[in-house]
Design a protein around this motif. Structure first.
Motif, PDB file in Angstrom:
ATOM      1  N   ILE B 238      42.098  44.006  48.399  1.00  0.00           N
ATOM      2  CA  ILE B 238      42.776  43.651  46.812  1.00  0.00           C
ATOM      3  C   ILE B 238      43.326  43.355  46.165  1.00  0.00           C
ATOM      4  N   VAL B 241      42.168  39.960  44.612  1.00  0.00           N
ATOM      5  CA  VAL B 241      41.891  39.852  43.389  1.00  0.00           C
ATOM      6  C   VAL B 241      43.153  40.187  42.256  1.00  0.00           C
ATOM      7  N   ASN B 242      43.671  40.936  43.037  1.00  0.00           N
ATOM      8  CA  ASN B 242      44.815  41.658  41.536  1.00  0.00           C
ATOM      9  C   ASN B 242      45.966  40.398  41.046  1.00  0.00           C
ATOM     10  N   ASN B 245      43.213  38.226  38.911  1.00  0.00           N
ATOM     11  CA  ASN B 245      43.765  38.001  37.202  1.00  0.00           C
ATOM     12  C   ASN B 245      45.128  37.985  36.996  1.00  0.00           C
ATOM     13  N   TYR B 247      48.015  38.211  33.774  1.00  0.00           N
ATOM     14  CA  TYR B 247      47.734  37.413  32.812  1.00  0.00           C
ATOM     15  C   TYR B 247      48.642  37.571  32.406  1.00  0.00           C
ATOM     16  N   GLN B 248      49.615  39.304  31.590  1.00  0.00           N
ATOM     17  CA  GLN B 248      50.131  38.959  30.792  1.00  0.00           C
ATOM     18  C   GLN B 248      52.252  38.482  31.029  1.00  0.00           C
ATOM     19  N   LEU B 251      51.567  34.744  31.556  1.00  0.00           N
ATOM     20  CA  LEU B 251      51.741  34.439  30.188  1.00  0.00           C
ATOM     21  C   LEU B 251      53.164  34.084  29.844  1.00  0.00           C
ATOM     22  N   GLY B 263      44.769  32.369  34.963  1.00  0.00           N
ATOM     23  CA  GLY B 263      45.478  33.593  33.891  1.00  0.00           C
ATOM     24  C   GLY B 263      45.876  32.134  32.568  1.00  0.00           C
ATOM     25  N   LEU B 266      43.654  29.404  30.868  1.00  0.00           N
ATOM     26  CA  LEU B 266      42.435  30.244  30.341  1.00  0.00           C
ATOM     27  C   LEU B 266      42.631  30.279  28.562  1.00  0.00           C
ATOM     28  N   SER B 284      36.585  29.804  32.123  1.00  0.00           N
ATOM     29  CA  SER B 284      36.164  31.358  32.263  1.00  0.00           C
ATOM     30  C   SER B 284      35.672  31.465  33.557  1.00  0.00           C
ATOM     31  N   ALA B 287      36.892  30.024  36.780  1.00  0.00           N
ATOM     32  CA  ALA B 287      38.129  31.130  36.332  1.00  0.00           C
ATOM     33  C   ALA B 287      37.589  32.569  37.505  1.00  0.00           C
ATOM     34  N   SER B 288      35.848  32.814  37.209  1.00  0.00           N
ATOM     35  CA  SER B 288      35.416  33.763  38.032  1.00  0.00           C
ATOM     36  C   SER B 288      35.198  33.250  39.132  1.00  0.00           C
ATOM     37  N   LEU B 291      36.594  34.491  42.017  1.00  0.00           N
ATOM     38  CA  LEU B 291      35.579  36.073  42.968  1.00  0.00           C
ATOM     39  C   LEU B 291      34.510  37.022  43.058  1.00  0.00           C
TER      40      LEU B 291
END
Lengths: 352, 313
Positions: B238, B241-242, B245, B247-248, B251, B263, B266, B284, B287-288, B291
């Protein structure tokens, strides 16, 4: 192992803290240290990191919010330009600017609005999906794992795919709508042409609908698993009693299952509240033109608070003071919502 | 031995008391699913998988297939290598914007590094803290644990301005430290490990080890760690995964730099005001993939982690 024989022993001697006494005097200082200090050492990494990168930033945002904190680039007569942060205490000026400006209010309304219109159907569908999974199924694991695909897909990746689905002229969403005869006109004058579907980004309702679809695509399966976990811990005889009264599957779901998993429902409401207030990736990437700047499309129809903070701090305004003030106002909203949640939960819980 | 004997009564659902009522009032779990049930679940599965499948298909075509009138393209084409070469700047083609700032491969590797470090640290720190909260007695234990649970409800959003300023002061902006260090422990991890350890290890075992003179750390290594291995696997998945992923924050903290993670990479694939979506979707999809593979290999554990973590809350 030999554990069982000692078990009876130590159970008689009551309590973990007696353990040290068995060791004799030679190790008593170490034993004291081991009992008194070591537990704090074990939990300290979490607290150190959380204070440094969780609490301190929030407090620091407050300090920043009372200053003008604009990055300026004065150009000197020599032609050199230097990055310069000017910091000056301005009291509540940033808050005043945020609250008198429509941008923040609009972003807050968008955020709360999107929360309501996405959370309600999301939790409803999750309940239905969980009850579909809560049967004796062949390939049970396949279905449970399969509904997690949206959850594990990177949010940027899935949102970018959906952005093309909702493309104005030939996106897949419009292809589906076109099958039902929905059409719209695009272009001006002689260039105007009929296309299938609608212009998703032109109106608030359609843009929000597209975002709600993205959000719910991602989170419904996850929430369904949470509900499924709760459903499986309901004692079976509850259903036996109910079926004797002639409850069908649908009524069983709403009048037995859902009330029995109410704590989990409250938990998911809290989770989706927290998640929604931070809604960022979907509204940012929904813009088909990434260079359009301020975000949220025409008239900022779908710009959220998180997006506005990002734009204010790291976009053109580059004004951390203002962004900090927005964060804190969001914090007030979070606390208010949490209190409201607790109040409602208590009320629902208390009435039982 | 003792551990399983302790756990069994909790884990096992109660046997139905009224056997004669079983036919009339079976619980949903005992009711075989009908064909309609399977149909609905299959539709849900299809809708969940379709966007990523289609992104994979589109990574093998050019933009015209993304925006073709009529039904979507469902079979792969010959342009994957072409898209890859443009994305990674092996070739340049007229009509495509420059992707020099994306550094897709490097961002991918950066993310792998971040995930590895974050997962290792999270497992170590969270199981230590979870053990202390579950099995040790110390002053202030319960208030401190409530505090951990409370922090679960604080959106990271609130401190983002301050966090950036702090990173800036430390000189960590645009370095991997900015996206790694704050993620080294998680409140969820502490909470999850505490709940698991509390149930899985009877006090008596720890007690008897204590009586034999084992220190807290020895108890941790020799009793706790071997027992909680399944929970470590779940938490690790878990956390991975987090972390992948993110992103904000990524960035803001490392976007566009050499330390960029997947993130923001992309995000930055969308160059100009009419991005080439075949390139965007190629990135995209790739990147997936890690997972998706992880879910295929360890899906059961991930499902279990989510379901267990929830019930114990």
């Amino acid at each position: 192992m030999s554990a069982s024989s000692v078990t009876a022993d130590s159970a008689g001697a009551t309590g973990t803290d007696r353990g040290g006494k068995h060791k004799g005097p030679k190790s008593s200082i170490w034993a004291r240290f081991d009992h008194v200090v070591v537990p704090y050492i074990l939990v300290s990494p979490f607290f150190i990191l959380f204070i440094a990168f969780g609490i301190f930033p929030i407090v620091y945002s407050a300090l920043v919010s009372f200053q003008t904190y604009r990055a300026e680039q004065p150009v000197y007569p020599s032609g050199n330009s230097v990055n310069l942060y000017t910091e000056r205490w301005v009291g509540l000026e940033n808050y005043q600017r945020v609250l008198t400006n429509w941008d923040f209010t609009q972003a807050l309304l968008n955020t709360l609005g999107l929360f309501i219109v996405s959370a309600i159907p999301q939790l409803f569908f999750a309940l239905v999906l969980a009850s579909l999974l809560n049967r004796r199924l062949r390939a049970q694991s396949l279905f449970r794992i399969g509904i997690l695909i949206p959850y594990i897909t990177p949010i940027v990746a899935s949102t970018l795919v959906f952005t093309t689905f909702f493309s104005e002229q030939y996106g897949q969403a419009n292809w589906v709508l076109g099958l039902f005869g929905v059409e719209h006109t695009s272009g001006v004058g002689a260039a105007a042409q009929e296309y299938p579907g609608i212009d998703w980004r032109a109106e608030r309702w359609s843009a929000w609908l597209a975002l709600v679809i993205m959000i719910n695509w991602k989170w419904t399966g996850y929430n369904a698993l949470l509900y499924l976990a709760a459903m499986q811990s309901i004692p079976k005889d509850v259903y036996e009693a109910a079926a004797l009264d002639g409850a069908g599957a649908w009524r069983q779901l709403w009048s037995i299952t859902v009330p029995m998993i109410r704590p989990m429902v409250i938990f998911t409401v809290v989770l989706s509240t927290i998640g929604s207030l931070q809604l960022f990736a979907e509204p940012v990437l929904f813009d088909e033109d990434p260079s359009s700047g301020e975000g949220g499309g025409l008239r900022h129809l779908w710009r959220t608070v998180a997006q506005l903070i990002w734009y204010t701090g790291w976009g053109d305004p580059n004004d951390f003071g203002l962004a900090g003030a927005m964060s804190w106002l969001l914090f007030v909203v979070v606390v208010a919502l949490a209190a409201f949640n607790a109040f409602i939960s208590n009320k629902i819980g208390g009435r039982k | 031995m003792t551990a399983t004997a302790e756990k069994a009564p909790q884990a096992q659902p109660e046997p139905p008391k009224k056997q004669k009522a079983a036919l009339l009032g079976r619980s949903p779990q005992d009711t075989p699913a009908g064909w309609f049930n399977y149909l609905l679940l299959s539709i849900v599965l299809f809708l969940g998988a379709w966007p990523i499948y289609w992104a994979g298909i589109m990574s093998t075509w050019k933009d015209d297939k993304i925006y073709q009138a009529g039904a979507p393209q469902v079979t792969p084409g010959p342009f994957f290598k072409f898209n890859w070469d443009i994305m990674t700047v092996n070739i340049r083609e007229p009509g495509y914007p420059p992707y020099d700032n994306v550094r897709f491969v490097q961002s991918f590797v950066n993310s792998l590094i971040v995930v590895a470090v974050v997962v290792a640290a999270t497992l170590f720190f969270c199981s230590l803290a979870g053990f202390a909260f579950a099995k040790l007695r110390f002053r202030g234990r319960d208030p401190l644990f409530y505090f951990v649970v409370l922090t679960l409800t604080i959106p990271a959003q609130l401190g983002i301005v301050g966090a950036y300023q702090i990173m800036d002061t430390l000189g960590w902006v645009d370095t991997l430290l900015a996206v790694t260090v704050p993620a080294l422990v998680s409140a969820f991890g502490v909470f999850y490990m505490r709940q698991f350890i509390e149930d899985a290890i009877p006090d008596e075992i720890i007690e008897s080890a204590r009586v034999d003179g084992a220190s807290t750390f020895r108890v941790f290594w020799e009793i706790v760690v071997p027992t909680v291995r399944p929970a470590l696997g779940v938490l690790g998945l878990i956390t991975a995964v987090n972390a992948w992923n993110e992103y904000q924050w990524a960035l803001i903290a490392v976007g566009g730099s050499d330390a960029q993670t997947i993130g923001p990479a992309l995000h930055n694939l969308r160059v100009g005001n009419t991005p080439k979506n075949s390139i965007v979707l190629t990135g995209s999809f790739l990147a997936s993939l890690p997972l998706i593979v992880l879910l295929a290999v360890a899906g059961r554990q991930i499902v279990r982690g989510i379901m267990e973590g929830a019930v114990k809350a």
